[in-house]
Design a protein around this motif. Structure first.
Motif, PDB file in Angstrom:
ATOM      1  N   PRO A 123      -0.866   6.174   1.393  1.00  0.00           N
ATOM      2  CA  PRO A 123      -1.347   5.358   2.514  1.00  0.00           C
ATOM      3  C   PRO A 123      -2.870   5.337   2.589  1.00  0.00           C
ATOM      4  O   PRO A 123      -3.527   6.368   2.400  1.00  0.00           O
ATOM      5  CB  PRO A 123      -0.747   6.055   3.734  1.00  0.00           C
ATOM      6  CG  PRO A 123       0.430   6.804   3.215  1.00  0.00           C
ATOM      7  CD  PRO A 123       0.043   7.244   1.833  1.00  0.00           C
ATOM      8  N   MET A 124      -3.417   4.168   2.863  1.00  0.00           N
ATOM      9  CA  MET A 124      -4.850   4.032   3.065  1.00  0.00           C
ATOM     10  C   MET A 124      -5.226   4.453   4.488  1.00  0.00           C
ATOM     11  O   MET A 124      -4.389   4.392   5.399  1.00  0.00           O
ATOM     12  CB  MET A 124      -5.281   2.588   2.830  1.00  0.00           C
ATOM     13  CG  MET A 124      -5.230   2.137   1.380  1.00  0.00           C
ATOM     14  SD  MET A 124      -6.352   3.067   0.306  1.00  0.00           S
ATOM     15  CE  MET A 124      -5.244   4.273  -0.430  1.00  0.00           C
ATOM     16  N   PRO A 125      -6.468   4.900   4.702  1.00  0.00           N
ATOM     17  CA  PRO A 125      -6.902   5.182   6.063  1.00  0.00           C
ATOM     18  C   PRO A 125      -6.621   3.990   6.975  1.00  0.00           C
ATOM     19  O   PRO A 125      -6.879   2.839   6.609  1.00  0.00           O
ATOM     20  CB  PRO A 125      -8.408   5.419   5.905  1.00  0.00           C
ATOM     21  CG  PRO A 125      -8.556   5.943   4.507  1.00  0.00           C
ATOM     22  CD  PRO A 125      -7.528   5.187   3.709  1.00  0.00           C
ATOM     23  N   ASP A 163      -0.450   4.805   9.108  1.00  0.00           N
ATOM     24  CA  ASP A 163       0.435   5.955   9.245  1.00  0.00           C
ATOM     25  C   ASP A 163       1.825   5.492   8.835  1.00  0.00           C
ATOM     26  O   ASP A 163       2.589   4.951   9.632  1.00  0.00           O
ATOM     27  CB  ASP A 163       0.416   6.449  10.690  1.00  0.00           C
ATOM     28  CG  ASP A 163       1.235   7.713  10.903  1.00  0.00           C
ATOM     29  OD1 ASP A 163       1.949   8.126   9.963  1.00  0.00           O
ATOM     30  OD2 ASP A 163       1.172   8.279  12.018  1.00  0.00           O
ATOM     31  N   ILE A 164       2.160   5.664   7.560  1.00  0.00           N
ATOM     32  CA  ILE A 164       3.397   5.140   6.988  1.00  0.00           C
ATOM     33  C   ILE A 164       4.534   6.131   7.198  1.00  0.00           C
ATOM     34  O   ILE A 164       4.399   7.319   6.895  1.00  0.00           O
ATOM     35  CB  ILE A 164       3.229   4.849   5.488  1.00  0.00           C
ATOM     36  CG1 ILE A 164       2.058   3.897   5.240  1.00  0.00           C
ATOM     37  CG2 ILE A 164       4.523   4.292   4.896  1.00  0.00           C
ATOM     38  CD1 ILE A 164       2.240   2.526   5.782  1.00  0.00           C
ATOM     39  N   ILE A 191      10.673   1.160   5.557  1.00  0.00           N
ATOM     40  CA  ILE A 191       9.246   1.485   5.592  1.00  0.00           C
ATOM     41  C   ILE A 191       8.637   0.859   6.835  1.00  0.00           C
ATOM     42  O   ILE A 191       8.738  -0.350   7.054  1.00  0.00           O
ATOM     43  CB  ILE A 191       8.519   0.956   4.352  1.00  0.00           C
ATOM     44  CG1 ILE A 191       9.212   1.421   3.076  1.00  0.00           C
ATOM     45  CG2 ILE A 191       7.059   1.348   4.385  1.00  0.00           C
ATOM     46  CD1 ILE A 191       8.911   2.813   2.668  1.00  0.00           C
ATOM     47  N   VAL A 192       8.002   1.690   7.670  1.00  0.00           N
ATOM     48  CA  VAL A 192       7.356   1.215   8.890  1.00  0.00           C
ATOM     49  C   VAL A 192       5.957   1.805   8.969  1.00  0.00           C
ATOM     50  O   VAL A 192       5.605   2.734   8.230  1.00  0.00           O
ATOM     51  CB  VAL A 192       8.167   1.595  10.148  1.00  0.00           C
ATOM     52  CG1 VAL A 192       9.571   0.999  10.097  1.00  0.00           C
ATOM     53  CG2 VAL A 192       8.235   3.122  10.319  1.00  0.00           C
ATOM     54  N   CYS A 193       5.174   1.265   9.869  1.00  0.00           N
ATOM     55  CA  CYS A 193       3.817   1.769  10.101  1.00  0.00           C
ATOM     56  C   CYS A 193       3.648   2.036  11.581  1.00  0.00           C
ATOM     57  O   CYS A 193       3.893   1.146  12.411  1.00  0.00           O
ATOM     58  CB  CYS A 193       2.792   0.742   9.617  1.00  0.00           C
ATOM     59  SG  CYS A 193       1.082   1.267   9.844  1.00  0.00           S
TER      60      CYS A 193
END
Length: 637
Positions: free
Chosen positions: A422-424, A427-428, A446-448
């Motif tokens: 995950p990129m900054p 929050d994956i 998959i959620v964020c």
């Protein structure tokens, strides 16, 4: 040593502080009063109170900093034999002149400008000119049907349209103007002004009172020295509407803001893609898709890079060495393309012989996204190019990478089959259907976790309830990506399929991606797609569509048995994989995505509406014929 872990921890500890620092790279007319306000949208409102202009940050500030002579756009059109370079000085003059023309026809802040163009520099000029005026552009992929174009005209209600007489492809010319005229006849909304770029390969008639010749009016503005100042807009004001397909048939108009979009894209150019100002970046996509918005137009220009605008194909314009020629001639430091483009090249040139004639000494990194990157294709590219091959994952709705391997922060170990970490800002999580987190290695949704970072979409144009229902209702507190996959023990994210492509075989949930991974490892397979075919006993059974490499001829039954053995070995007998269907090509969108949902409906004998983004509609008839022949034969033992 990578700085990724420190950067991600810094964001987790103080998200607003992290993005405050990133925002210093943007020129603001009025600085933000609040970094993040979450009251009005589940995805958040970034840089509340700030005023800015995206065109100024992409063009004017580089000229003012003394970089006007630096290359901004490197246009390469093998289908017309044309090459051109736009400096930042030239780009500023062209954009300002077009903005003046649009302003004289009543286009102002908040108005919509619809852009229906091929891959020509004027398409980017139109996007930037719209942004310069504080207007909201909506780019529609050139060649979309009149019906689809009319739907977008009625939804966006543009004050003006910028289009062209035609698009040019290797084997055909697509007449845009008749499609535009038919769309305007169908649409309820009346568009008073259309600027038409006449292409010499096929010119068109102009309708008196509505249509004007682009070159004539913009040329006159340039000759007269007409300029247009950048109009400050709120950071939270929309920059563009980008329509993506909807399950109801009505397109969804994804809305992107100005401020957050600039901050995230500029950050990603430096820290994710690892580019320096003045270097050349190439996103081999189309301006009609989100990749074209983020990384053909805005991202490179925000960072002061040159962007390659390529009007051609990975093969056939003229051969499998097309990409490597462009990289060499334009000194491309990083290429971003879809895995399907690499598979097309590998199918024609499996030994990579077309690479050798080209000097790729300045080329550092190959980035893949848009389709799942199978390990076989990644390994082939890494071996033949001798460069890092970085898979990453993002969506139209997010506007920039959600996961990846951040070259600018220092590469992490590359794990083939994974889409990075995950990129900054992201929050994956991976959830089951009840909304509970699942252990590492377990397939799930998959959620964020909200809020989304800067550049996340702020709504659907004119569809607030649909926005909430589609993306946030299923898992409250999260953005639902509609992708299925898992996180491994090291935190890498593996995107296995769209949630609609997860198949249920005798009660077992299986990702089509894992089966495709096994099939694609076969040395004779160029590319494949797996769908779930309805089965009275097991609910669904996997059906594999396989395209062989050029020059390879195989007995279908023997190949089928070999593929069954591969899937049993790598996925397990639970996959119940027994059916292979060899085809000459797969149905894809113009951006290279395989239309698995459409293929599944065909396999189940359902009525299929031709998807508007399908590149070659006749492929559907080929698939139907192949399916009829296949279903008359017994499955592989």
């Amino acid at each position: 040593m990578t700085r990724y872990h420190g950067a991600y921890a810094e964001w987790r500890q103080d998200p607003e502080g992290f993005w405050t620092e990133a925002a210093k790279a943007i020129d603001w007319d009025v600085p933000p009063a609040q970094i993040l306000a979450t009251a009005e949208a589940p995805s958040g409102r970034w840089f509340e109170g700030a005023q800015c202009n995206t065109c100024y940050n992409c063009v004017d500030r580089h000229v003012r900093a003394g970089h006007g002579a630096r290359a901004a756009i490197r246009y390469d059109s093998p289908v017309t034999g044309t090459k051109d370079v736009y400096s930042y000085d030239r780009l500023l003059a062209e954009v300002s002149a077009l903005a003046s023309v649009l302003r004289a026809r009543g286009v102002g802040r908040g108005d919509r400008v619809l852009i229906y163009m091929p891959m020509v520099p004027e398409a980017l000029v139109a996007m930037l000119a719209s942004a310069r005026l504080g207007a909201v552009h909506s780019v529609v992929f050139g060649g979309f049907s009149a019906e689809e174009l009319a739907l977008r005209i009625d939804d966006a209600k543009p004050a003006a349209i910028v289009s062209a007489s035609c698009g040019i492809e290797p084997a055909r010319i697509v007449a845009y103007k008749p499609l535009l005229d038919a769309a305007l006849d169908r649409a309820a909304h009346d568009v008073p002004h259309c600027l038409i770029l006449q292409r010499e390969r096929q010119r068109c008639d102009l309708l008196a009172g509505r249509d004007e010749d682009y070159a004539t009016v913009v040329g006159a503005a340039l000759a007269a020295g007409e300029t247009t100042d950048c109009v400050p807009v709120a950071a939270t004001d929309p920059l563009y509407i980008l329509y993506t397909s909807g399950t109801t048939g009505r397109p969804k108009g994804v809305v992107r803001d100005n401020g957050g979009h600039m901050v995230a894209l500029r950050w990603s150019m430096e820290h994710h893609y690892g580019l320096e100002p003045g270097e050349t970046f190439w996103a081999a996509s189309d301006v009609g898709w989100v990749v074209g918005h983020s990384y053909i137009c805005y991202g490179p220009l925000l960072h002061g890079c040159a962007t390659v605008l390529y009007e051609g194909k990975p093969t056939g314009t003229p051969d499998a060495g097309a990409f490597w020629r462009v990289i060499a001639e334009h000194e491309v430091a990083a290429l971003f393309t879809a895995p399907t483009a690499l598979r097309a090249i590998r199918k024609v040139d499996p030994d990579g012989l077309a690479i050798a004639p080209h000097d790729l000494s300045g080329f550092r990194t190959l980035f893949l996204a848009g389709e799942r990157s199978d390990a076989t294709t990644v390994a082939w590219a890494r071996e033949k190019l001798g460069r890092p091959v970085v898979d990453h994952w993002w969506q139209t709705e997010t506007g920039w990478p959600m996961t990846g391997n951040p070259v600018g922060l220092g590469l992490l170990p590359v794990r083939p089959g994974a889409a990075g970490v995950p990129m900054p800002g992201y929050d994956i999580r991976v959830l089951d259907d009840a909304g509970s987190e699942v252990p590492p290695g377990t397939l799930g949704n998959i959620v964020c976790k909200l809020p989304l970072p800067p550049a996340g979409f702020t709504g659907l144009w004119g569809a607030k309830e649909r926005y909430h229902e589609t993306y946030f209702a299923e898992f409250p507190g999260y953005y639902a990506t509609s992708d299925a996959g898992f996180r491994d023990a090291e935190g890498y994210v593996h995107i296995m399929a769209r949630t609609d492509d997860v198949i249920n075989v005798a009660g077992h949930r299986l990702s089509t991606g894992s089966i495709e991974e096994a099939i694609s490892s076969h040395p004779d397979v160029a590319e494949c797609a797996v769908v779930g075919r309805a089965d009275d006993l097991k609910g669904q059974v996997p059906l594999g569509f396989v395209v062989l490499k050029d020059g390879v001829a195989r007995d279908a039954a023997t190949l089928g048995r070999e593929l069954v053995a591969l899937v049993r070995d790598r996925v397990g007998p639970v996959a119940a994989f027994r059916e292979t269907l060899c085809v000459t090509r797969l149905p894809k969108t113009r951006s290279g995505k395989i239309l698995r949902g459409t293929m599944q409906k065909l396999a189940d004998g359902e009525e299929v509406r031709v998807p508007p983004a399908l590149e070659e509609p006749q492929i559907l008839d080929e698939i139907r014929s192949a399916l009829r022949a296949h279903l008359d034969k017994p499955a592989h033992a």
